[in-house]
Design a protein around this motif. Structure first.
Motif, PDB file in Angstrom:
ATOM      1  N   ASN A 305      -5.267   6.927   7.093  1.00  0.00           N
ATOM      2  CA  ASN A 305      -5.433   7.869   5.996  1.00  0.00           C
ATOM      3  C   ASN A 305      -6.813   8.506   6.126  1.00  0.00           C
ATOM      4  OD1 ASN A 305      -6.616   8.342   3.018  1.00  0.00           O
ATOM      5  ND2 ASN A 305      -4.407   8.707   3.005  1.00  0.00           N
ATOM      6  N   GLN A 306      -6.869   9.822   5.919  1.00  0.00           N
ATOM      7  CA  GLN A 306      -8.133  10.530   6.070  1.00  0.00           C
ATOM      8  C   GLN A 306      -8.243  11.621   5.005  1.00  0.00           C
ATOM      9  OE1 GLN A 306     -10.853  11.799   9.833  1.00  0.00           O
ATOM     10  NE2 GLN A 306      -8.699  12.280  10.001  1.00  0.00           N
ATOM     11  N   THR A 307      -9.396  11.701   4.367  1.00  0.00           N
ATOM     12  CA  THR A 307      -9.653  12.706   3.340  1.00  0.00           C
ATOM     13  C   THR A 307     -10.841  13.565   3.762  1.00  0.00           C
ATOM     14  OG1 THR A 307      -8.853  11.225   1.587  1.00  0.00           O
ATOM     15  CG2 THR A 307     -10.193  13.110   0.917  1.00  0.00           C
ATOM     16  N   LEU A 318     -13.702  10.980   5.162  1.00  0.00           N
ATOM     17  CA  LEU A 318     -13.591   9.528   5.058  1.00  0.00           C
ATOM     18  C   LEU A 318     -12.229   9.113   5.590  1.00  0.00           C
ATOM     19  CD1 LEU A 318     -14.774   6.814   4.065  1.00  0.00           C
ATOM     20  CD2 LEU A 318     -13.622   7.241   1.877  1.00  0.00           C
ATOM     21  N   GLY A 319     -12.230   8.229   6.591  1.00  0.00           N
ATOM     22  CA  GLY A 319     -10.976   7.791   7.194  1.00  0.00           C
ATOM     23  C   GLY A 319     -10.852   6.281   7.213  1.00  0.00           C
ATOM     24  N   LEU A 320      -9.621   5.803   7.075  1.00  0.00           N
ATOM     25  CA  LEU A 320      -9.310   4.380   7.154  1.00  0.00           C
ATOM     26  C   LEU A 320      -8.102   4.210   8.065  1.00  0.00           C
ATOM     27  CD1 LEU A 320      -9.594   5.101   3.754  1.00  0.00           C
ATOM     28  CD2 LEU A 320     -10.207   2.682   3.871  1.00  0.00           C
ATOM     29  N   TRP A 321      -8.049   3.121   8.799  1.00  0.00           N
ATOM     30  CA  TRP A 321      -6.882   2.854   9.628  1.00  0.00           C
ATOM     31  C   TRP A 321      -6.656   1.356   9.764  1.00  0.00           C
ATOM     32  CZ3 TRP A 321     -11.639   4.170  11.403  1.00  0.00           C
ATOM     33  CH2 TRP A 321     -12.221   3.380  12.387  1.00  0.00           C
ATOM     34  N   TRP A 322      -5.403   1.038  10.013  1.00  0.00           N
ATOM     35  CA  TRP A 322      -4.961  -0.351  10.221  1.00  0.00           C
ATOM     36  C   TRP A 322      -3.890  -0.323  11.294  1.00  0.00           C
ATOM     37  CZ3 TRP A 322       0.002  -2.168   9.927  1.00  0.00           C
ATOM     38  CH2 TRP A 322       0.192  -3.548   9.924  1.00  0.00           C
ATOM     39  N   GLN A 323      -3.984  -1.229  12.247  1.00  0.00           N
ATOM     40  CA  GLN A 323      -2.929  -1.303  13.254  1.00  0.00           C
ATOM     41  C   GLN A 323      -2.713  -2.751  13.672  1.00  0.00           C
ATOM     42  OE1 GLN A 323      -4.658   1.496  16.036  1.00  0.00           O
ATOM     43  NE2 GLN A 323      -5.283  -0.114  17.448  1.00  0.00           N
ATOM     44  N   THR A 342      -6.236  -4.816  13.726  1.00  0.00           N
ATOM     45  CA  THR A 342      -7.499  -4.079  13.698  1.00  0.00           C
ATOM     46  C   THR A 342      -7.575  -3.256  12.421  1.00  0.00           C
ATOM     47  OG1 THR A 342      -7.732  -3.956  16.100  1.00  0.00           O
ATOM     48  CG2 THR A 342      -8.862  -2.266  14.821  1.00  0.00           C
ATOM     49  N   ARG A 343      -8.731  -3.295  11.774  1.00  0.00           N
ATOM     50  CA  ARG A 343      -8.981  -2.513  10.560  1.00  0.00           C
ATOM     51  C   ARG A 343     -10.254  -1.705  10.767  1.00  0.00           C
ATOM     52  NH1 ARG A 343      -7.438  -7.731   9.660  1.00  0.00           N
ATOM     53  NH2 ARG A 343      -9.573  -8.313  10.240  1.00  0.00           N
ATOM     54  N   GLY A 344     -10.278  -0.499  10.207  1.00  0.00           N
ATOM     55  CA  GLY A 344     -11.458   0.327  10.412  1.00  0.00           C
ATOM     56  C   GLY A 344     -11.718   1.294   9.285  1.00  0.00           C
ATOM     57  N   LEU A 345     -12.978   1.697   9.167  1.00  0.00           N
ATOM     58  CA  LEU A 345     -13.439   2.654   8.165  1.00  0.00           C
ATOM     59  C   LEU A 345     -14.441   3.576   8.842  1.00  0.00           C
ATOM     60  CD1 LEU A 345     -13.864   3.584   5.141  1.00  0.00           C
ATOM     61  CD2 LEU A 345     -15.670   1.844   5.039  1.00  0.00           C
ATOM     62  N   GLN A 346     -14.300   4.890   8.625  1.00  0.00           N
ATOM     63  CA  GLN A 346     -15.206   5.850   9.251  1.00  0.00           C
ATOM     64  C   GLN A 346     -15.585   6.942   8.261  1.00  0.00           C
ATOM     65  OE1 GLN A 346     -14.696   7.239  13.476  1.00  0.00           O
ATOM     66  NE2 GLN A 346     -14.233   9.203  12.508  1.00  0.00           N
TER      67      GLN A 346
END
Length: 707
Positions: A305-307, A318-323, A342-346
């Protein structure tokens, strides 16, 4: 000994070279006007026809003081494999393994070329968010390119996302969305190749969505090289008023392929479709591929998800991802079973002032996984005893700050730095093995861009890159095919690989629309310390990694040319050419002066197409390695990869007024026998299995409907 070519020897030389380029043109400098610079693209398209997103990406790449690529996929015929998309791109080297749905060797400027299986060295992105696992590795076969609108690459230390710190840079896959046309495509080809894709979407005032489903099957050119892949991609975007956009994506990919493994060099020419096990020699009986059944099966779920929002001079993302990835990889001696999340925040924030751009970005990635090793049963390929059970925790915090100063309309001066804190913790409680490693480093960069006139851009940069080892380097498994019961696992303490790079180049175009020519050029020199080097056993299986004891040199030239010229009314000839020159060698230690194995010195790809306004395009192509390439670091002459040239041809019909299009592709028309890739060893013999035969003559046919 081959004479060393010293492209750029010092920061002072780099700045002097930029000045030398500038001086003859100073009298033509004038205030900046709106200019549109094209780079090497898959198809020749005018800017007026270009989607807004791709036009914006082109402008963003113009503001990078280094080598980049932009690949338009709107008119690409086949995009089933990585080579389909990245061919004809300067600076990007793709070496086929089995020619199907497997794991081709991808590298930029030699980063990650020592990894086997290929899994590091380049940051892969989807819509600006990382696709790599938390330790930096990736499964290249999971990348789905049919749902991409275009692809951009920022080579070397020119990457702009916070976590992209490696020498290879980053490749960003920009997904199609509801504004792109739907389509259905069917493909079939040689060696049991068939594939299908269905994509459909809609776009409204505040909402757009798109779903894409694809399936591929490949029986294989070589024995025991079949594979299949299914993928489902869903994206949806919400326009939150005039200044904000939120986009979510969900992806699922299931990949499977058998591994025909390597053979001795002589068999590349005597039996290119064969594998060990086809004959009755002791080597065939010991490493029988049919009985040992090497294969890879990987399944991945991904949610992102990215806004994006902007206000006045601020632009923020602001982006978040999960895989979640399940990966079974077994070679002829070891089953490697991995499961991880894997989890991430950018975050990325940019602020514009008159003459200045300020940027602050940060990314945090965290992941935990398990990795089990089992000895491979030489009789039927099943699992024997488990000899390693590892709990693996990886995290990375990357903070980036940068400033761009525009003192005049035609000059940019850039400065940025990344600071990274990386953790790799591994333990096997049952074997009392534990190794925790922490890495902290800074990656500064200085760059300059000069645009003395429209359609001409010159750049230079000095940069530092860092590459932290992945679990594939830290966690090792070793099992002899003669004594599988004595298999063992170990943990390796490693330093991060570091490179200091100087780069000089430019891009531009000349001529009118009907006879326009575009060019790009980058010259770089990287001095690498603690290069990560893989160790292979005599059978071609990886058994460990170490840091080389002295420095190494990576330097080269990346050049591209494309354009068109008219030949008759409503007809033209399009052409494109890419040349990647790589001079990589050891600067000391046991291999002092030797060429680093694994990288072709010259890689040339070219295509010439006759086109007509009615929608027809046809013409030949060439993929050429004009010089033999060493496959071991001792540069043993008898086991070089032999030079080769592959001739191809394609015919396409895609009329703008018709909803359907079709293509026919032919490759290796002369049915040349050659080695497409190989295992990289320290010292090898011709009798050892180490080579992968390339595809023979092959054809592909496809039909597509747009709606």
């Amino acid at each position: 000994m081959t004479r060393k070519i010293d492209l750029l020897s010092s920061p002072a030389c780099l700045l002097s070279a930029l000045t030398a380029l500038s001086c003859p043109l100073l009298s033509y400098a004038h205030p900046r006007e709106p200019v549109e610079l094209d780079r090497i693209e898959v198809r020749n398209r005018q800017r007026a026809q270009e989607p807004v997103r791709m036009s914006q990406e082109r402008d963003d790449l113009r503001d990078i003081a280094g080598g980049t690529n932009l690949i338009d996929l709107s008119g690409a015929a086949r995009r089933e494999t990585l080579r389909d998309v990245l061919d004809y791109q300067p600076g990007i080297v793709v070496q086929d393994f089995f020619g199907g749905l497997d794991q081709p060797r991808l590298n930029i400027r030699g980063s990650g070329i020592q990894s086997n299986p290929v899994n590091r060295g380049v940051q892969l992105l989807q819509d600006g968010l990382p696709l790599n696992e938390a330790d930096g590795s990736f499964v290249i076969g999971l990348v789905e390119l049919r749902n991409a609108a275009f692809v951009s690459a920022r080579r070397g230390a020119n990457a702009i996302t916070p976590a992209a710190t490696t020498l290879g840079g980053e490749i960003d896959i920009h997904s199609a969305n509801g504004e792109d046309p739907g389509r259905m495509q069917l493909e079939a080809g040689s060696f049991g190749r068939r594939g299908a894709q269905f994509a459909y979407g809609q776009s409204g005032q505040s909402l757009d969505w798109r779903v894409s489903a694809s399936a591929d099957r490949y029986d294989g050119y070589r024995h025991h090289s079949d594979g299949d892949r299914q993928s489902l991609q869903l994206t949806a975007g919400w326009h939150l008023g005039e200044h904000a956009l939120n986009r979510s994506s969900l992806g699922w990919t299931d990949l499977f392929f058998h591994i025909p493994s390597v053979v001795p060099k002589a068999r590349v020419y005597s039996d290119p479709r064969g594998v060990l096990g086809d004959q009755s020699s002791p080597q065939d009986r010991l490493l029988n591929v049919y009985r040992r059944d090497p294969r890879r099966q990987a399944r991945q779920w991904r949610l992102a998800n990215q806004t994006e929002w902007s206000r006045d001079a601020w632009q923020q993302t602001l982006g978040l991802w999960w895989q979640s990835t399940d990966d079974l990889f077994n070679n002829t001696t070891v089953h490697n079973v991995s499961q991880g999340v894997t989890r991430g925040l950018q975050y990325d924030g940019q602020y514009q002032l008159p003459g200045w751009d300020l940027r602050l970005a940060a990314a945090y990635t965290d992941g935990d996984s398990t990795r089990d090793f089992y000895a491979n049963n030489p009789s039927n390929g099943t699992r024997m005893q488990r000899f390693g059970h590892f709990a693996l925790d990886a995290s990375s915090l990357d903070v980036m700050a940068g400033v761009v100063w525009r003192p005049t309309a035609d000059w940019q001066w850039q400065a940025s730095t990344r600071w990274s804190q990386v953790r790799r913790d591994a333990r096997d409680p049952g074997a009392s093995l534990m190794l925790n490693q922490d890495y902290r480093h800074a990656s500064p960069r200085l760059g300059a861009i000069w645009e003395p006139r429209p359609q001409l851009r010159l750049f230079a940069n000095l940069s530092r890159s860092q590459e932290v080892p992945t679990w594939w380097e830290i966690v090792n498994a070793e099992a002899s095919p003669l004594q599988p019961a004595r298999a063992r696992a170990s943990l390796q303490r490693l330093r991060s690989q570091q490179a200091d790079t100087m780069e000089l180049g430019g891009d531009g175009e000349w001529g009118e629309d009907a006879t326009r020519t575009r060019w790009s050029l980058a010259i770089y020199r990287s001095r690498v310390s603690d290069e990560l080097m893989a160790m292979l056993d005599g059978y071609g299986n990886r058994v460990g990694t170490y840091n080389y004891v002295d420095d190494t040199l990576h330097q080269g030239v990346e050049a591209g040319l494309n354009g068109q010229f008219g030949v008759a009314s409503a007809q033209a000839v399009e052409y494109r050419l890419a040349w990647t020159y790589s001079d990589f060698r050891f600067l000391g230690g046991p291999y002092d002066g030797k060429q680093i194995a694994g990288i072709p010195r010259h890689l040339i790809s070219a295509e010439v197409l006759w086109t007509s306004n009615s929608g027809w395009r046809a013409g030949p192509s060439l993929r050429w390695l004009p010089q033999d390439t060493p496959t071991d670091h001792m540069n043993t002459p008898s086991i070089y990869q032999d030079a080769y040239a592959l001739l191809g041809f394609r015919v396409e019909f895609a009329a703008p007024t018709r909803p359907w299009s079709a293509f026919l592709l032919a490759d290796n028309l002369t049915d040349r026998r050659y080695a497409s890739s190989y295992s990289v060893r320290h010292q090898a013999t011709a009798a050892q299995p180490g080579f992968l035969p390339g595809l023979g003559r092959n054809f592909s046919l496809g039909v597509s409907w747009r709606f």
